[in-house]
Design a protein around this motif. Structure first.
Motif, PDB file in Angstrom:
ATOM      1  N   ALA A   9      32.263  43.044  36.543  1.00 49.08           N
ATOM      2  CA  ALA A   9      33.737  43.215  37.105  1.00 49.08           C
ATOM      3  C   ALA A   9      33.492  44.356  38.184  1.00 49.08           C
ATOM      4  O   ALA A   9      34.038  44.342  39.299  1.00 49.08           O
ATOM      5  N   LYS A  10      32.798  45.346  37.838  1.00 51.40           N
ATOM      6  CA  LYS A  10      32.635  46.836  38.575  1.00 51.40           C
ATOM      7  C   LYS A  10      31.764  46.035  39.927  1.00 51.40           C
ATOM      8  O   LYS A  10      32.335  46.532  41.240  1.00 51.40           O
ATOM      9  N   THR A  11      30.662  45.111  39.821  1.00 46.67           N
ATOM     10  CA  THR A  11      30.131  44.764  40.896  1.00 46.67           C
ATOM     11  C   THR A  11      30.989  43.863  41.912  1.00 46.67           C
ATOM     12  O   THR A  11      31.100  43.907  43.158  1.00 46.67           O
ATOM     13  N   VAL A  12      31.792  43.207  41.304  1.00 46.66           N
ATOM     14  CA  VAL A  12      32.839  42.151  42.124  1.00 46.66           C
ATOM     15  C   VAL A  12      33.863  43.291  42.752  1.00 46.66           C
ATOM     16  O   VAL A  12      33.882  42.978  43.907  1.00 46.66           O
ATOM     17  N   ARG A  13      34.217  44.165  42.161  1.00 50.45           N
ATOM     18  CA  ARG A  13      35.271  45.078  42.876  1.00 50.45           C
ATOM     19  C   ARG A  13      34.562  45.698  43.987  1.00 50.45           C
ATOM     20  O   ARG A  13      35.241  45.985  44.831  1.00 50.45           O
ATOM     21  N   LYS A  14      33.330  46.193  43.756  1.00 45.79           N
ATOM     22  CA  LYS A  14      32.635  46.972  44.917  1.00 45.79           C
ATOM     23  C   LYS A  14      32.308  45.677  45.932  1.00 45.79           C
ATOM     24  O   LYS A  14      32.396  46.425  47.085  1.00 45.79           O
ATOM     25  N   ASP A  15      31.997  44.671  45.733  1.00 44.21           N
ATOM     26  CA  ASP A  15      31.589  43.942  46.781  1.00 44.21           C
ATOM     27  C   ASP A  15      33.061  43.508  47.466  1.00 44.21           C
ATOM     28  O   ASP A  15      33.002  43.488  48.740  1.00 44.21           O
ATOM     29  N   LEU A  16      34.161  43.664  46.949  1.00 45.34           N
ATOM     30  CA  LEU A  16      35.442  43.056  47.477  1.00 45.34           C
ATOM     31  C   LEU A  16      35.944  44.278  48.408  1.00 45.34           C
ATOM     32  O   LEU A  16      36.276  44.358  49.475  1.00 45.34           O
ATOM     33  N   ALA A  17      35.679  45.688  47.984  1.00 42.85           N
ATOM     34  CA  ALA A  17      36.018  46.893  48.747  1.00 42.85           C
ATOM     35  C   ALA A  17      35.233  46.830  49.936  1.00 42.85           C
ATOM     36  O   ALA A  17      35.729  47.082  50.856  1.00 42.85           O
ATOM     37  N   GLU A  18      34.087  46.272  49.706  1.00 39.33           N
ATOM     38  CA  GLU A  18      33.230  46.601  51.128  1.00 39.33           C
ATOM     39  C   GLU A  18      33.659  45.403  51.970  1.00 39.33           C
ATOM     40  O   GLU A  18      33.563  45.847  53.374  1.00 39.33           O
ATOM     41  N   GLU A  19      33.906  44.256  51.423  1.00 42.52           N
ATOM     42  CA  GLU A  19      34.606  43.205  52.467  1.00 42.52           C
ATOM     43  C   GLU A  19      35.719  43.494  53.122  1.00 42.52           C
ATOM     44  O   GLU A  19      36.043  43.309  54.413  1.00 42.52           O
ATOM     45  N   ILE A  20      36.412  44.054  52.360  1.00 44.44           N
ATOM     46  CA  ILE A  20      38.071  44.634  52.852  1.00 44.44           C
ATOM     47  C   ILE A  20      37.711  45.773  54.220  1.00 44.44           C
ATOM     48  O   ILE A  20      38.214  45.706  54.899  1.00 44.44           O
ATOM     49  N   SER A  21      36.776  46.654  53.788  1.00 39.92           N
ATOM     50  CA  SER A  21      36.465  47.767  54.657  1.00 39.92           C
ATOM     51  C   SER A  21      35.881  47.053  56.003  1.00 39.92           C
ATOM     52  O   SER A  21      36.096  47.638  57.130  1.00 39.92           O
ATOM     53  N   GLN A  22      35.043  46.254  55.707  1.00 48.70           N
ATOM     54  CA  GLN A  22      34.264  45.639  56.916  1.00 48.70           C
ATOM     55  C   GLN A  22      35.140  44.867  57.719  1.00 48.70           C
ATOM     56  O   GLN A  22      35.100  44.827  59.087  1.00 48.70           O
ATOM     57  N   ILE A  23      36.013  44.013  57.286  1.00 45.79           N
ATOM     58  CA  ILE A  23      36.813  43.057  58.020  1.00 45.79           C
ATOM     59  C   ILE A  23      38.006  44.146  58.701  1.00 45.79           C
ATOM     60  O   ILE A  23      38.358  43.990  59.989  1.00 45.79           O
ATOM     61  N   PRO A  27      45.284  45.935  55.247  1.00 53.00           N
ATOM     62  CA  PRO A  27      44.680  45.405  54.151  1.00 53.00           C
ATOM     63  C   PRO A  27      45.260  44.415  53.285  1.00 53.00           C
ATOM     64  O   PRO A  27      46.504  44.372  53.420  1.00 53.00           O
ATOM     65  N   PRO A  28      44.774  43.766  52.220  1.00 45.96           N
ATOM     66  CA  PRO A  28      45.265  42.851  51.541  1.00 45.96           C
ATOM     67  C   PRO A  28      46.305  43.480  50.720  1.00 45.96           C
ATOM     68  O   PRO A  28      46.535  44.638  50.082  1.00 45.96           O
ATOM     69  N   THR A  55      40.079  49.560  45.021  1.00 50.91           N
ATOM     70  CA  THR A  55      39.246  48.521  45.641  1.00 50.91           C
ATOM     71  C   THR A  55      40.095  48.540  47.149  1.00 50.91           C
ATOM     72  O   THR A  55      39.214  47.714  47.972  1.00 50.91           O
ATOM     73  N   GLY A  56      41.046  49.097  47.411  1.00 50.74           N
ATOM     74  CA  GLY A  56      41.355  49.220  48.922  1.00 50.74           C
ATOM     75  C   GLY A  56      42.501  47.993  49.310  1.00 50.74           C
ATOM     76  O   GLY A  56      42.917  47.706  50.362  1.00 50.74           O
ATOM     77  N   LEU A  57      43.070  47.621  48.101  1.00 51.03           N
ATOM     78  CA  LEU A  57      44.344  46.623  48.386  1.00 51.03           C
ATOM     79  C   LEU A  57      45.548  47.596  48.233  1.00 51.03           C
ATOM     80  O   LEU A  57      45.468  48.658  47.517  1.00 51.03           O
ATOM     81  N   ILE A  58      46.623  47.046  49.092  1.00 49.08           N
ATOM     82  CA  ILE A  58      47.840  47.424  48.723  1.00 49.08           C
ATOM     83  C   ILE A  58      48.604  47.027  47.622  1.00 49.08           C
ATOM     84  O   ILE A  58      48.648  45.525  47.602  1.00 49.08           O
ATOM     85  N   SER A  59      49.291  47.796  46.808  1.00 50.04           N
ATOM     86  CA  SER A  59      49.947  46.858  45.601  1.00 50.04           C
ATOM     87  C   SER A  59      51.408  47.345  45.486  1.00 50.04           C
ATOM     88  O   SER A  59      51.722  48.582  45.932  1.00 50.04           O
ATOM     89  N   ARG A  60      52.297  46.441  45.508  1.00 51.21           N
ATOM     90  CA  ARG A  60      53.715  46.709  45.613  1.00 51.21           C
ATOM     91  C   ARG A  60      54.359  46.155  44.100  1.00 51.21           C
ATOM     92  O   ARG A  60      54.052  45.200  43.669  1.00 51.21           O
ATOM     93  N   PHE A 263      39.023  39.218  39.041  1.00 53.02           N
ATOM     94  CA  PHE A 263      39.364  37.928  39.779  1.00 53.02           C
ATOM     95  C   PHE A 263      40.721  37.934  40.274  1.00 53.02           C
ATOM     96  O   PHE A 263      40.923  37.054  41.247  1.00 53.02           O
ATOM     97  N   LEU A 264      41.580  38.558  39.899  1.00 57.20           N
ATOM     98  CA  LEU A 264      43.059  38.640  40.591  1.00 57.20           C
ATOM     99  C   LEU A 264      42.747  39.283  41.774  1.00 57.20           C
ATOM    100  O   LEU A 264      43.390  38.906  42.926  1.00 57.20           O
ATOM    101  N   LEU A 265      41.949  40.269  41.992  1.00 58.25           N
ATOM    102  CA  LEU A 265      41.814  40.997  43.095  1.00 58.25           C
ATOM    103  C   LEU A 265      41.120  39.965  44.014  1.00 58.25           C
ATOM    104  O   LEU A 265      41.519  39.873  45.245  1.00 58.25           O
ATOM    105  N   SER A 266      39.969  39.274  43.565  1.00 58.95           N
ATOM    106  CA  SER A 266      39.083  38.369  44.402  1.00 58.95           C
ATOM    107  C   SER A 266      40.156  37.324  44.907  1.00 58.95           C
ATOM    108  O   SER A 266      40.018  36.829  46.174  1.00 58.95           O
ATOM    109  N   ASN A 267      41.229  36.690  43.850  1.00 64.76           N
ATOM    110  CA  ASN A 267      42.123  35.826  44.614  1.00 64.76           C
ATOM    111  C   ASN A 267      42.983  36.361  45.789  1.00 64.76           C
ATOM    112  O   ASN A 267      43.287  35.635  46.713  1.00 64.76           O
ATOM    113  N   THR A 268      43.231  37.697  45.428  1.00 63.73           N
ATOM    114  CA  THR A 268      44.088  38.072  46.577  1.00 63.73           C
ATOM    115  C   THR A 268      43.609  38.244  47.785  1.00 63.73           C
ATOM    116  O   THR A 268      44.127  37.855  48.946  1.00 63.73           O
ATOM    117  N   VAL A 269      42.199  38.913  47.710  1.00 67.59           N
ATOM    118  CA  VAL A 269      41.304  38.761  49.149  1.00 67.59           C
ATOM    119  C   VAL A 269      41.093  37.339  49.720  1.00 67.59           C
ATOM    120  O   VAL A 269      41.115  37.311  50.859  1.00 67.59           O
TER     121      VAL A 269
END
Ligand code: NAP
Length: 276
Positions: A9-23, A27-28, A55-60, A263-269
């Motif tokens: 899960a840590k690896t997945v979140r790290k990859d998501l954080a990178e994807e968000i900052s690159q794009i 933010p999501p 991870t760099g997503l905005i949560s409300r 994978f909730l974060l992954s679905n949001t991204v």
């Protein structure tokens, strides 16, 4: 082999954080609706919020009184459906009895339905189309692939037939070409059936339910169950009894649990990438 969902899960979140900052850009955004003051729900919602922030997503978080009417909740969801800063919406379960889970699941836009409970996404899942699918089973498939456990052509048995875990798990394993059996409380000779499984998924919610009688030597056991006991969190497996029989096993805690949020974060991204 112990399958550490926590590490994956840590690896997945790290990859998501990178994807968000690159794009870059907006933010999501994930909106989590919580109704009432269920302590377990509050813990889950705050874990989701923290994971978003890291991870760099905005949560409300939208917190509504236990007494809120179904119509009022539907209005909140409609506002979020129309809000262009929000990519994913989820309503933390359980909901109070006067509110229908099905009505709420159907009111979230399928393109923002990051729990994958909307009938459109359920249909897409079973038809083999692209969509947003339930987080726990999606995470389990990803963990199996990451751990290089063969799915194609193997016998998979799932114990549990809920809409959140058992049924979507079956659809996802079928997509990966496993031969899938779903078992439940009316299944005869459950231990015998489970002993035929190369991959056994336990989603029952009864500690120590899966013992040595259920496990084929060398097989993979994915323990989805989480039960709070006086001794802490327990899975469905009698871990000490089965760990040396299995070829691979997920522990509780630290196995499937952390995958669900990742994978909730992954679905949001995924939704953000489509909605942007
Ligand atoms: P659920 O809706 O209560 O479903 C439990 C399933 O187990 C039902 O299909 C039930 O069969 C079956 N079952 C119960 N007793 C059985 C028995 N004696 N023999 C065979 N089958 C039996 O639960 P769920 O929402 O799927 O969750 C299952 C567990 O996973 C819970 O502990 C939950 O906390 C956990 N969970 C964990 C995560 C995570 O992130 N790790 C996510 C979701 C859920 P019937 O349909 O015949 O009643």
């Amino acid at each position: 082999m112990i399958l550490s969902g926590r590490k994956f899960a840590k690896t997945v979140r790290k990859d998501l954080a990178e994807e968000i900052s690159q794009i870059g850009g907006r933010p999501p955004g994930l909106a989590v609706i919580i109704v009432g003051d269920n302590p377990a729900s509050q813990v889950y919602v705050s874990m989701k919020k923290k994971a978003c922030e890291k991870t760099g997503l905005i949560s409300r978080t939208v917190h509504l009184e236990e007494s809120v009417s179904e119509d009022e909740l539907l209005r909140e969801i409609e506002n979020l459906n129309q809000d262009s800063s929000i990519d994913g919406i989820l309503c933390q379960l359980p909901l109070p009895e006067h509110i229908s889970d099905e009505t709420i699941a159907s009111s979230i836009l399928p393109s923002k339905d990051v729990d994958g409970f909307h009938p459109v996404n359920v249909g897409k899942l079973w038809r083999g189309e692209e969509g947003l699918f339930p987080c726990t089973p999606t995470g389990i498939i990803a963990l199996l692939k990451y751990s290089e456990i063969q799915i194609d052509g193997v016998n998979a048995v799932i114990v549990g037939r809920s809409n959140i875990v058992g049924k979507p798990m079956a659809a996802l394993l079928l997509r990966e070409h496993a031969t899938v059996t779903i078992a439940h409380s009316h299944t005869p000779d459950l231990p015998g059936l489970c002993r035929q499984a190369d991959i056994l998924i336990a989603a029952v919610g009864k500690p120590h339910f899966i013992n040595s009688e259920f496990v084929k030597p060398g097989s993979t056991l994915i323990d989805v169950g989480i039960t709070r006991t006086s001794e802490g969190l327990r899975g469905d497996a009698d871990f000490e009894q089965v760990k040396d029989i299995c070829g691979a096993i997920t522990p509780v805690p630290g196995g499937v649990g952390p995958l669900t949020i990742a994978f909730l974060l992954s679905n949001t991204v995924k939704a953000w990438n489509r909605n942007r």
